[in-house]
Design a protein around this motif. Structure first.
Motif, PDB file in Angstrom:
ATOM      1  N   ASN A   1     -29.824   0.768 -11.474  1.00  0.00           N
ATOM      2  CA  ASN A   1     -28.784   0.780 -10.429  1.00  0.00           C
ATOM      3  C   ASN A   1     -27.635   1.763 -10.717  1.00  0.00           C
ATOM      4  O   ASN A   1     -26.604   1.887 -10.674  1.00  0.00           O
ATOM      5  CB  ASN A   1     -28.058  -0.436 -10.164  1.00  0.00           C
ATOM      6  CG  ASN A   1     -27.727  -0.558  -8.775  1.00  0.00           C
ATOM      7  OD1 ASN A   1     -28.193   0.473  -7.881  1.00  0.00           O
ATOM      8  ND2 ASN A   1     -26.884  -1.578  -8.431  1.00  0.00           N
TER       9      ASN A   1
ATOM     10  N   TRP B   1     -24.737  -2.914 -17.041  1.00  0.00           N
ATOM     11  CA  TRP B   1     -24.332  -2.815 -15.744  1.00  0.00           C
ATOM     12  C   TRP B   1     -25.204  -3.849 -14.827  1.00  0.00           C
ATOM     13  O   TRP B   1     -24.795  -4.282 -14.081  1.00  0.00           O
ATOM     14  CB  TRP B   1     -24.617  -1.404 -15.119  1.00  0.00           C
ATOM     15  CG  TRP B   1     -24.032  -0.812 -13.834  1.00  0.00           C
ATOM     16  CD1 TRP B   1     -24.916  -0.661 -12.922  1.00  0.00           C
ATOM     17  CD2 TRP B   1     -22.755  -0.948 -13.287  1.00  0.00           C
ATOM     18  NE1 TRP B   1     -24.057  -0.507 -11.718  1.00  0.00           N
ATOM     19  CE2 TRP B   1     -23.059  -0.736 -12.108  1.00  0.00           C
ATOM     20  CE3 TRP B   1     -21.732  -1.381 -14.165  1.00  0.00           C
ATOM     21  CZ2 TRP B   1     -21.680  -0.705 -11.277  1.00  0.00           C
ATOM     22  CZ3 TRP B   1     -20.462  -1.277 -13.522  1.00  0.00           C
ATOM     23  CH2 TRP B   1     -20.623  -1.005 -12.153  1.00  0.00           C
TER      24      TRP B   1
ATOM     25  N   ASP C   1     -23.897  -6.668 -12.523  1.00  0.00           N
ATOM     26  CA  ASP C   1     -24.628  -6.923 -11.023  1.00  0.00           C
ATOM     27  C   ASP C   1     -24.734  -8.320 -10.982  1.00  0.00           C
ATOM     28  O   ASP C   1     -24.759  -8.959  -9.821  1.00  0.00           O
ATOM     29  CB  ASP C   1     -25.698  -5.937 -10.957  1.00  0.00           C
ATOM     30  CG  ASP C   1     -25.274  -4.774 -10.225  1.00  0.00           C
ATOM     31  OD1 ASP C   1     -24.426  -4.354  -9.814  1.00  0.00           O
ATOM     32  OD2 ASP C   1     -26.322  -3.821 -10.263  1.00  0.00           O
TER      33      ASP C   1
ATOM     34  N   LYS D   1     -21.827 -10.029  -9.861  1.00  0.00           N
ATOM     35  CA  LYS D   1     -21.427  -9.774  -8.762  1.00  0.00           C
ATOM     36  C   LYS D   1     -22.204 -10.819  -7.728  1.00  0.00           C
ATOM     37  O   LYS D   1     -21.640 -11.412  -6.697  1.00  0.00           O
ATOM     38  CB  LYS D   1     -21.764  -8.357  -8.172  1.00  0.00           C
ATOM     39  CG  LYS D   1     -20.462  -7.598  -8.060  1.00  0.00           C
ATOM     40  CD  LYS D   1     -21.044  -6.192  -7.739  1.00  0.00           C
ATOM     41  CE  LYS D   1     -19.859  -5.370  -7.120  1.00  0.00           C
ATOM     42  NZ  LYS D   1     -20.286  -4.052  -6.951  1.00  0.00           N
TER      43      LYS D   1
ATOM     44  N   THR E   1     -16.229  -5.434 -12.238  1.00  0.00           N
ATOM     45  CA  THR E   1     -16.333  -4.517 -10.906  1.00  0.00           C
ATOM     46  C   THR E   1     -15.164  -4.514 -10.319  1.00  0.00           C
ATOM     47  O   THR E   1     -15.013  -3.697  -9.260  1.00  0.00           O
ATOM     48  CB  THR E   1     -17.641  -4.603 -10.523  1.00  0.00           C
ATOM     49  OG1 THR E   1     -17.645  -5.920  -9.892  1.00  0.00           O
ATOM     50  CG2 THR E   1     -18.663  -4.387 -11.305  1.00  0.00           C
TER      51      THR E   1
ATOM     52  N   LEU F   1     -14.433  -7.189  -8.306  1.00  0.00           N
ATOM     53  CA  LEU F   1     -14.662  -7.691  -6.943  1.00  0.00           C
ATOM     54  C   LEU F   1     -13.837  -8.795  -6.325  1.00  0.00           C
ATOM     55  O   LEU F   1     -13.363  -8.890  -5.266  1.00  0.00           O
ATOM     56  CB  LEU F   1     -15.938  -8.454  -7.048  1.00  0.00           C
ATOM     57  CG  LEU F   1     -16.707  -9.234  -5.802  1.00  0.00           C
ATOM     58  CD1 LEU F   1     -17.173  -8.105  -4.820  1.00  0.00           C
ATOM     59  CD2 LEU F   1     -17.806 -10.140  -6.461  1.00  0.00           C
TER      60      LEU F   1
ATOM     61  N   SER G   1     -10.563  -7.274  -5.448  1.00  0.00           N
ATOM     62  CA  SER G   1     -10.420  -6.453  -4.206  1.00  0.00           C
ATOM     63  C   SER G   1     -10.728  -7.438  -3.167  1.00  0.00           C
ATOM     64  O   SER G   1     -10.178  -7.376  -1.927  1.00  0.00           O
ATOM     65  CB  SER G   1     -12.019  -5.654  -4.203  1.00  0.00           C
ATOM     66  OG  SER G   1     -12.042  -4.813  -5.049  1.00  0.00           O
TER      67      SER G   1
ATOM     68  N   GLN H   1     -18.351   4.439 -12.013  1.00  0.00           N
ATOM     69  CA  GLN H   1     -19.160   3.564 -11.435  1.00  0.00           C
ATOM     70  C   GLN H   1     -18.047   2.389 -10.451  1.00  0.00           C
ATOM     71  O   GLN H   1     -18.291   2.080  -9.343  1.00  0.00           O
ATOM     72  CB  GLN H   1     -19.715   2.420 -12.216  1.00  0.00           C
ATOM     73  CG  GLN H   1     -21.178   3.053 -12.826  1.00  0.00           C
ATOM     74  CD  GLN H   1     -22.130   3.610 -11.747  1.00  0.00           C
ATOM     75  OE1 GLN H   1     -22.637   4.669 -11.710  1.00  0.00           O
ATOM     76  NE2 GLN H   1     -22.874   2.502 -11.340  1.00  0.00           N
TER      77      GLN H   1
ATOM     78  N   GLU I   1     -16.732   4.245  -7.304  1.00  0.00           N
ATOM     79  CA  GLU I   1     -17.537   4.517  -6.613  1.00  0.00           C
ATOM     80  C   GLU I   1     -17.891   3.167  -5.481  1.00  0.00           C
ATOM     81  O   GLU I   1     -18.149   3.339  -4.471  1.00  0.00           O
ATOM     82  CB  GLU I   1     -18.767   5.070  -7.090  1.00  0.00           C
ATOM     83  CG  GLU I   1     -19.062   6.310  -7.165  1.00  0.00           C
ATOM     84  CD  GLU I   1     -20.350   6.789  -7.962  1.00  0.00           C
ATOM     85  OE1 GLU I   1     -20.333   8.053  -8.226  1.00  0.00           O
ATOM     86  OE2 GLU I   1     -21.395   5.868  -8.036  1.00  0.00           O
ATOM     87  N   GLN I   2     -17.726   2.174  -6.303  1.00  0.00           N
ATOM     88  CA  GLN I   2     -18.192   0.902  -5.443  1.00  0.00           C
ATOM     89  C   GLN I   2     -16.879   0.038  -4.854  1.00  0.00           C
ATOM     90  O   GLN I   2     -16.794  -0.779  -4.176  1.00  0.00           O
ATOM     91  CB  GLN I   2     -18.906  -0.015  -6.030  1.00  0.00           C
ATOM     92  CG  GLN I   2     -18.517  -0.249  -7.471  1.00  0.00           C
ATOM     93  CD  GLN I   2     -17.618  -1.494  -7.617  1.00  0.00           C
ATOM     94  OE1 GLN I   2     -17.525  -2.589  -7.244  1.00  0.00           O
ATOM     95  NE2 GLN I   2     -16.212  -1.322  -8.286  1.00  0.00           N
TER      96      GLN I   2
END
Ligand SMILES: C[S@@+](CC[C@H](N)C(=O)[O-])C[C@H]1O[C@@H](n2cnc3c(N)ncnc32)[C@H](O)[C@@H]1O
Length: 460
Positions: free
Chosen positions: A217, A227, A231, A234, A268, A270, A273, A297, A300-301
């Motif tokens: 990914n 990574w 994921d 997440k 990340t 998450l 956010s 990374q 970007e997300q």
């Protein structure tokens, strides 16, 4: 002892609660159709009935299978359920079957590069678990279970990490590791190190970081496994029982006003956010271990509207905390991987940075004796359960499906890092050892959720 008839009658009463809610609110029923709702409403009464329904239906199924067949069937089939998922993910059959129309075995075989005879056998096992179905002879179509993985690398990461890394390297070796090292909490006493020479043992995160033979990914070579691991976090964190949005119910973020939150080991970003989107006055600093590819990374997300309000700061959680006097230090599933000594170091790094007058420490972790949702009218730890919000003080519930999931998570950390999930009393003891001023102000677990949010302050 409970009987088939009693279980069946309990099932009906739990179904009735859910069904009435769906009818009253004009909501669709869950089915195996690909466009079915993915989960039942988050309303506390529905979630409570859902938990009890799963538990009762599992017991009914177990009694119906019967003791004579239970063990025989289990050991024959369970390993092949996982193997089937492995095929579905590796050959990405999820994406190869069109969402809205069936595809023939012959076409699917060509599309994914798996011989038709073998493909048919794999799919026939998948059907028994409601992944895909065969709407007419010789054709494959999606069900709700399979459709939810369409175009979702996070779902594939979850399957592949568990089946290609956790099972063969760690959980399948846990008995051997226990026979060799006993009840060790040393993070190197794990499956991959069983035959390693002294000094050559590797930690879980080192194995995830160092392997450079692969791609995941957007990350090629070194770091691809890490990574993929991120994921999986997440994927896990956006689902029902561990949903990040439950953070919004478990703590009154609004009362902080304009405030800074330091999210240590924030992966990340998450969770940060999720809260930041709901609370525009809050600013988040997400701290993660420094990786060469990580920062790119991360940004970007990140949702574009959060740029400037959620930022990344490389930081090692064992080192001095550079952000002093923040309103909140937040750690989600960071401490559970740590033996006491290392967890205490992390906590002391927080204490040194905290301003006892305004800083608080929020930790989100499993409370092993948190249990499943207690009855609606219960009083726990002297406080009535907030049945409207579906929140309760974790620590006294009976066992059930959430407890089973938490035991699974406890074993996952046991297998990979020799870690363990703590009970409410063990959390308090750990924090007091780090600093006797720590007081647990609240320990809130929302119904249907496996993690609790613990609020800690420093009191003289
Ligand atoms: C289980 S994850 C939790 C992620 C996130 N807080 C959540 O709940 O979704 C633990 C995180 O700690 C990070 N981590 C591991 N060692 C670290 C270190 N020494 N300093 C900072 N972060 C670290 C890992 O990279 C990983 O993202």
């Amino acid at each position: 002892m409970v009987t088939l008839a009693e279980l069946a009658s309990d099932i009906q009463s739990h179904v009735k609660v859910i069904d009435s809610y769906l009818t009253e609110h004009d909501l669709p029923q869950p089915t195996f159709a690909p466009d079915s709702p993915r989960e039942l409403p988050l309303d506390a009464s529905v979630q409570r009935a859902r938990m009890l329904l799963i538990e009762t239906a599992m017991a009914l199924s177990n009694l119906a299978i019967g003791a004579a067949d239970n063990l025989r069937w289990h050991c024959m089939n369970n390993k092949f359920d996982d193997m089937t998922l492995h095929f579905l993910a590796r050959y990405n059959i999820f994406d190869a079957v069109p969402r809205d129309e069936p595809i023939s075995y012959a076409d699917l075989s060509k599309k994914v590069g798996l011989a038709e005879h073998r493909l048919r056998r794999i799919m026939s096992m998948a059907y028994t678990q409601h992944y895909f179905c065969t709407p007419k002879p010789g054709y494959v179509a999606h069900t709700s279970n399979s459709a939810m993985a369409i175009g979702d690398p996070l779902a594939l990461a979850w399957i592949l990490h568990n089946i290609e890394e956790v099972q063969p390297w760690y959980s399948n070796k846990l008995v051997d590791a226990t026979m060799k090292w006993g009840d060790s909490v040393d993070p190197k006493h794990t499956g991959p190190n069983l035959n390693a020479k002294p000094g050559e043992e590797r930690l879980f995160y080192e194995i995830m970081e160092e392997d450079d033979q692969g791609e995941w990914n957007g990350v090629k070579g070194k770091g691809f496994r890490l990574w993929r691991l991120y994921d999986t976090d997440k994927f896990f964190g956006t689902g029902g029982a561990i949903k990040g949005t439950k953070l919004l119910q478990a703590f009154d973020w609004g009362k902080l006003g304009k405030a800074t939150v330091v999210d240590i080991g924030g992966i990340t970003g998450l969770l940060s956010s999720t809260v930041a989107l709901a609370h525009p006055d809050l600013t988040f600093i997400v701290q993660e271990k420094n990786q060469p590819w990580y920062e790119k990374q991360f940004y970007e997300q990140l949702p574009p509207q959060l740029k400037g309000r959620v930022s990344y700061m490389p930081h090692d959680k064992y080192a001095e905390q550079p952000v002093k006097g923040a309103d909140v230090y937040f750690m989600s599933t960071v401490l559970h991987k740590e033996p006491d000594e290392k967890a205490i170091t992390i906590l002391r790094r927080c204490v040194e940075a905290m301003d006892p007058k305004k800083s608080r420490l929020l930790t989100r972790d499993i409370v092993m004796d948190g249990g499943d949702p207690p009855p609606e009218d219960a009083v726990v730890n002297g406080r009535a359960i907030n049945s409207k919000e579906g929140s309760y003080e974790a620590g006294l519930g009976p066992t059930g499906v959430i407890t089973r999931l938490n035991i699974g998570i406890d074993f996952q950390v046991l297998a990979v890092v020799n870690g363990f999930e703590r009970t409410r009393a063990e959390w308090i003891t750990l924090f007091k050892k780090a600093d006797p001023r720590f007081v647990l102000k609240a320990c809130i677990q929302t119904v249907g959720n496996c993690a609790a949010l613990m609020e800690w302050v420093l009191e003289e």
